[in-house]
Design a protein around this motif. Structure first.
Motif, mmCIF file in Angstrom:
data_model
loop_
_atom_site.group_PDB
_atom_site.id
_atom_site.type_symbol
_atom_site.label_atom_id
_atom_site.label_comp_id
_atom_site.label_asym_id
_atom_site.label_seq_id
_atom_site.Cartn_x
_atom_site.Cartn_y
_atom_site.Cartn_z
ATOM 1 N N SER A 57 0.647 -1.351 -0.405
ATOM 2 C CA SER A 57 0.279 -0.415 -0.010
ATOM 3 C C SER A 57 1.129 1.568 -0.131
ATOM 4 O O SER A 57 1.896 1.004 0.458
ATOM 5 C CB SER A 57 -1.069 0.465 1.016
ATOM 6 N N GLY A 58 0.217 2.319 -0.647
ATOM 7 C CA GLY A 58 0.722 3.598 -0.283
ATOM 8 C C GLY A 58 1.582 3.691 0.948
ATOM 9 O O GLY A 58 2.087 4.846 1.329
ATOM 10 N N THR A 59 -0.056 3.617 1.706
ATOM 11 C CA THR A 59 0.497 3.843 3.453
ATOM 12 C C THR A 59 2.313 2.996 3.668
ATOM 13 O O THR A 59 2.760 4.175 3.998
ATOM 14 C CB THR A 59 -0.676 4.154 4.002
ATOM 15 N N MET A 60 2.125 1.673 4.026
ATOM 16 C CA MET A 60 3.365 1.517 3.769
ATOM 17 C C MET A 60 4.119 2.103 3.814
ATOM 18 O O MET A 60 5.694 2.115 3.583
ATOM 19 C CB MET A 60 3.182 0.466 3.519
ATOM 20 N N ALA A 82 -0.955 17.455 4.654
ATOM 21 C CA ALA A 82 -0.781 16.113 3.298
ATOM 22 C C ALA A 82 -1.660 13.998 4.183
ATOM 23 O O ALA A 82 -1.418 14.222 5.348
ATOM 24 C CB ALA A 82 1.159 15.968 4.537
ATOM 25 N N HIS A 83 -1.064 13.870 3.714
ATOM 26 C CA HIS A 83 -1.999 11.962 4.044
ATOM 27 C C HIS A 83 -1.389 11.823 4.754
ATOM 28 O O HIS A 83 -1.514 11.437 5.877
ATOM 29 C CB HIS A 83 -1.791 11.452 2.355
ATOM 30 N N ILE A 84 0.221 11.932 5.086
ATOM 31 C CA ILE A 84 1.211 10.980 5.681
ATOM 32 C C ILE A 84 0.430 11.940 7.075
ATOM 33 O O ILE A 84 0.408 11.003 7.692
ATOM 34 C CB ILE A 84 2.897 11.152 5.790
ATOM 35 N N LEU A 134 6.582 16.046 0.646
ATOM 36 C CA LEU A 134 6.289 16.500 -0.157
ATOM 37 C C LEU A 134 5.336 16.132 -0.632
ATOM 38 O O LEU A 134 4.914 14.104 -1.008
ATOM 39 C CB LEU A 134 6.506 17.292 -1.490
ATOM 40 N N GLU A 135 3.469 16.201 -1.479
ATOM 41 C CA GLU A 135 2.829 15.368 -1.945
ATOM 42 C C GLU A 135 2.097 15.800 -3.520
ATOM 43 O O GLU A 135 1.829 16.865 -3.246
ATOM 44 C CB GLU A 135 1.272 15.491 -1.189
ATOM 45 N N ASN A 136 2.229 15.376 -4.550
ATOM 46 C CA ASN A 136 2.364 16.042 -6.037
ATOM 47 C C ASN A 136 1.642 14.644 -6.553
ATOM 48 O O ASN A 136 1.689 13.317 -6.556
ATOM 49 C CB ASN A 136 3.386 16.203 -5.889
ATOM 50 N N HIS A 138 -1.418 16.964 -4.901
ATOM 51 C CA HIS A 138 -2.155 16.985 -2.985
ATOM 52 C C HIS A 138 -3.755 16.166 -3.122
ATOM 53 O O HIS A 138 -4.609 16.969 -3.720
ATOM 54 C CB HIS A 138 -1.605 17.963 -2.724
ATOM 55 N N ASN A 139 -3.604 15.707 -2.138
ATOM 56 C CA ASN A 139 -5.277 14.689 -2.551
ATOM 57 C C ASN A 139 -5.893 15.596 -2.221
ATOM 58 O O ASN A 139 -7.022 16.336 -2.336
ATOM 59 C CB ASN A 139 -5.279 13.663 -1.443
ATOM 60 N N ARG A 140 -5.465 15.938 -0.521
ATOM 61 C CA ARG A 140 -6.706 17.139 0.370
ATOM 62 C C ARG A 140 -6.393 18.696 -0.272
ATOM 63 O O ARG A 140 -7.707 19.445 -0.221
ATOM 64 C CB ARG A 140 -6.399 17.176 1.554
ATOM 65 N N LEU A 167 8.985 12.255 -1.314
ATOM 66 C CA LEU A 167 7.191 12.744 -2.063
ATOM 67 C C LEU A 167 6.642 11.941 -2.070
ATOM 68 O O LEU A 167 6.726 10.006 -2.655
ATOM 69 C CB LEU A 167 7.883 12.159 -3.618
ATOM 70 N N ASP A 168 5.608 11.825 -1.678
ATOM 71 C CA ASP A 168 4.011 10.583 -1.175
ATOM 72 C C ASP A 168 3.652 11.219 -3.145
ATOM 73 O O ASP A 168 2.883 12.619 -3.485
ATOM 74 C CB ASP A 168 3.038 11.069 -0.421
ATOM 75 N N GLY A 169 3.905 10.361 -3.902
ATOM 76 C CA GLY A 169 3.602 10.525 -5.622
ATOM 77 C C GLY A 169 2.300 9.106 -5.392
ATOM 78 O O GLY A 169 2.350 8.914 -6.499
ATOM 79 N N ALA A 170 1.296 9.223 -4.573
ATOM 80 C CA ALA A 170 0.044 8.804 -4.958
ATOM 81 C C ALA A 170 -0.473 8.349 -6.410
ATOM 82 O O ALA A 170 -0.716 7.361 -7.015
ATOM 83 C CB ALA A 170 -0.563 8.608 -3.919
ATOM 84 N N ARG A 171 -0.904 10.067 -6.393
ATOM 85 C CA ARG A 171 -1.021 10.324 -7.910
ATOM 86 C C ARG A 171 0.179 11.368 -8.496
ATOM 87 O O ARG A 171 0.052 12.206 -8.991
ATOM 88 C CB ARG A 171 -2.640 11.450 -7.358
ATOM 89 N N PHE A 172 0.913 10.703 -8.422
ATOM 90 C CA PHE A 172 1.983 11.063 -8.956
ATOM 91 C C PHE A 172 1.990 11.690 -10.706
ATOM 92 O O PHE A 172 2.410 11.922 -11.337
ATOM 93 C CB PHE A 172 3.992 10.547 -8.942
ATOM 94 N N SER A 198 -2.325 1.651 -7.751
ATOM 95 C CA SER A 198 -3.972 1.196 -7.015
ATOM 96 C C SER A 198 -4.874 2.046 -7.846
ATOM 97 O O SER A 198 -5.640 2.051 -6.716
ATOM 98 C CB SER A 198 -4.146 0.341 -5.789
ATOM 99 N N LYS A 199 -4.634 3.445 -7.616
ATOM 100 C CA LYS A 199 -5.384 4.731 -7.838
ATOM 101 C C LYS A 199 -6.003 4.864 -8.927
ATOM 102 O O LYS A 199 -6.437 4.158 -9.670
ATOM 103 C CB LYS A 199 -4.469 5.664 -7.318
ATOM 104 N N GLY A 200 -5.988 6.218 -9.670
ATOM 105 C CA GLY A 200 -5.589 6.383 -11.126
ATOM 106 C C GLY A 200 -5.826 5.551 -12.056
ATOM 107 O O GLY A 200 -5.736 5.065 -13.237
HETATM 108 C C1 LIG Z 1 -2.078 10.838 -1.298
HETATM 109 C C2 LIG Z 1 -1.780 9.517 -1.127
HETATM 110 N N1 LIG Z 1 -0.749 8.867 -0.228
HETATM 111 C C3 LIG Z 1 -1.192 7.914 0.398
HETATM 112 C C4 LIG Z 1 -1.936 7.050 0.242
HETATM 113 C C5 LIG Z 1 -2.160 5.770 0.408
HETATM 114 O O1 LIG Z 1 -2.271 4.289 -0.105
HETATM 115 P P1 LIG Z 1 -3.175 3.854 -0.077
HETATM 116 O O2 LIG Z 1 -4.684 3.675 0.623
HETATM 117 O O3 LIG Z 1 -2.240 2.413 -0.268
HETATM 118 O O4 LIG Z 1 -3.025 2.818 1.611
HETATM 119 C C6 LIG Z 1 -3.341 7.945 -0.714
HETATM 120 C C7 LIG Z 1 -4.293 7.079 -0.362
HETATM 121 O O5 LIG Z 1 -5.511 7.438 -1.074
HETATM 122 C C8 LIG Z 1 -3.051 9.010 -1.278
HETATM 123 O O6 LIG Z 1 -4.542 10.084 -1.467
#
Ligand SMILES: Cc1ncc(COP(=O)(O)O)c(C=O)c1O
Length: 352
Positions: A57-60, A82-84, A134-136, A138-140, A167-172, A198-200
């Motif tokens: 997962s992205g959290t991990m 930040a998501h983190i 940084l987050e790119n 940025h979700n929120r 970089l938190d690049g979940a949606r990089f 597992s996102k877009g």
């Molecule tokens: C910016 C961002 N980072 C990290 C995560 C965490 O990913 P995961 O749900 O795979 O743990 C998310 C989840 O939506 C996210 O939006």
């Protein structure tokens, strides 16, 4: 249902399932899974870094990165939404024992000057600052794009102060698609990068942490410690590899759909949104005369799912399960739901 809750709701397509069913596998904890190895090599090359480590997962991947760069008692600096910090269950404190120092950004974006303003001298009174995240996109922040020039300026401050940059690049991938900047150029300033499949991109499972060989060796150790050592993970890695090779370009469709949605919503009197703010696939808007959980509940009855993310804020995320034709219907359904305010409805008061 027009499901706009998140781009994580996507299900594997028949072609992706076929790739997964046919994947060659082995025990990845022994380094024996050829599909995981192929995915890791592909991601590392794409991002121009030495090595990648596949995780569930992205959290991990984010939390392993924090642990890689810090020791308990250290401080990390990140944006206040930040998501983190906001959505990972307090993991920075629980898993790495670090303090979070927050910068109030604008839609999740902050500047090198903002970073300088929170740095403190080396002094026994202060926690040791080790890492900036940084987050790119940025979700929120509503899928906002971190400009490359700003990242480069922040990276210079990090170098001056001996800080690592993650970089938190979940949606990089969405940021690369929208800007046309290559993956490798965009992440050049970072020591570690977390990317999600597992996102877009629509894979069912998985993320990768990317960086130098030394840092990734340390990451493999913490991945195991955090319970992320997987065995025949090639089955899921095949979905990730398929997503990476086939679904990056189509992110432009999600961006266009998000703009269409934002423009439609901006015409509704009781909705506050500036379509100019929508840069990728996330649309955040405010409802002025109906609480967000109520509007979400009323829309669900009409076949539209989205998330209330505050008392008057909602989020819709365009994704590969939703067509342009469906997205075009949403604004009029929102307008109808707002007009229905006198009809009783039971609201499960959920807010994310
Ligand atoms: C910016 C961002 N980072 C990290 C995560 C965490 O990913 P995961 O749900 O795979 O743990 C998310 C989840 O939506 C996210 O939006």
């Amino acid at each position: 249902m027009i499901d706009l809750r998140s781009d994580t709701i996507t299900k594997p397509t028949p072609a992706m399932r076929e790739a997964m069913a046919n994947a060659e596998v082995g025990d990845d904890v022994f380094g024996d899974d050829p599909t995981v190895n192929a995915l890791e090599a592909y991601v590392a090359e794409l991002l121009g870094k030495e090595e990648a480590v596949y995780m569930p997962s992205g959290t991990m991947t984010n939390q392993v990165a924090l642990r890689v760069h810090t020791e308990p008692g250290d401080e990390i600096i990140l944006e206040s939404q930040a998501h983190i910090y906001y959505y990972e269950g307090g993991a920075p404190a629980a898993l790495s024992g670090v303090m979070c120092r927050l910068i109030e950004g604008t839609k999740g974006i902050f500047t090198a000057q903002d970073l300088r303003s929170v740095l403190r001298p080396d002094n026994v009174h202060f926690a040791k600052t080790k890492l900036v995240c940084l987050e790119n996109t940025h979700n929120r922040g509503g899928g906002s794009i971190f400009p490359l020039a700003t990242i480069q300026e922040i990276a210079l401050v990090c170098q001056e102060h001996n800080l690592k940059l993650h970089l938190d690049g979940a949606r990089f991938w969405n940021a690369c698609e929208a800007t046309g900047i290559s993956e490798a150029e965009y992440v050049q300033p970072f020591d570690t990068v977390s990317v999600c499949f597992s996102k877009g991109l629509g894979a069912p499972v998985g993320s990768a942490l990317v960086g130098s060989k030394d840092l990734m060796q340390r990451a493999r150790r913490f991945r195991k410690m955090f319970g992320g050592g997987m065995r025949q993970a090639g089955i899921i890695a095949a979905g990730a590899l398929y997503a990476l090779k086939h679904n990056r370009e189509r992110l432009s469709e999600d961006r266009v759909n998000a703009k269409i949605l934002a423009e439609g919503l901006s015409l509704i009197e009781d909705i506050k949104i500036n379509p100019e703010d929508v840069q990728t696939n996330i649309v955040i808007f405010e409802t002025e005369n109906m609480p967000a959980p109520e509007l979400a509940a009323r829309l669900e009855e009409k076949g539209v799912a989205l998330l209330a993310i505050g008392s008057n804020q909602l989020r819709a995320v365009t994704n590969l399960m939703v067509t342009q034709e469906q997205v075009e219907k949403v604004p009029s359904l929102v307008a109808t739901a707002l007009r229905d305010r006198t009809t009783p409805i039971s609201i499960a008061a959920k807010s994310y």
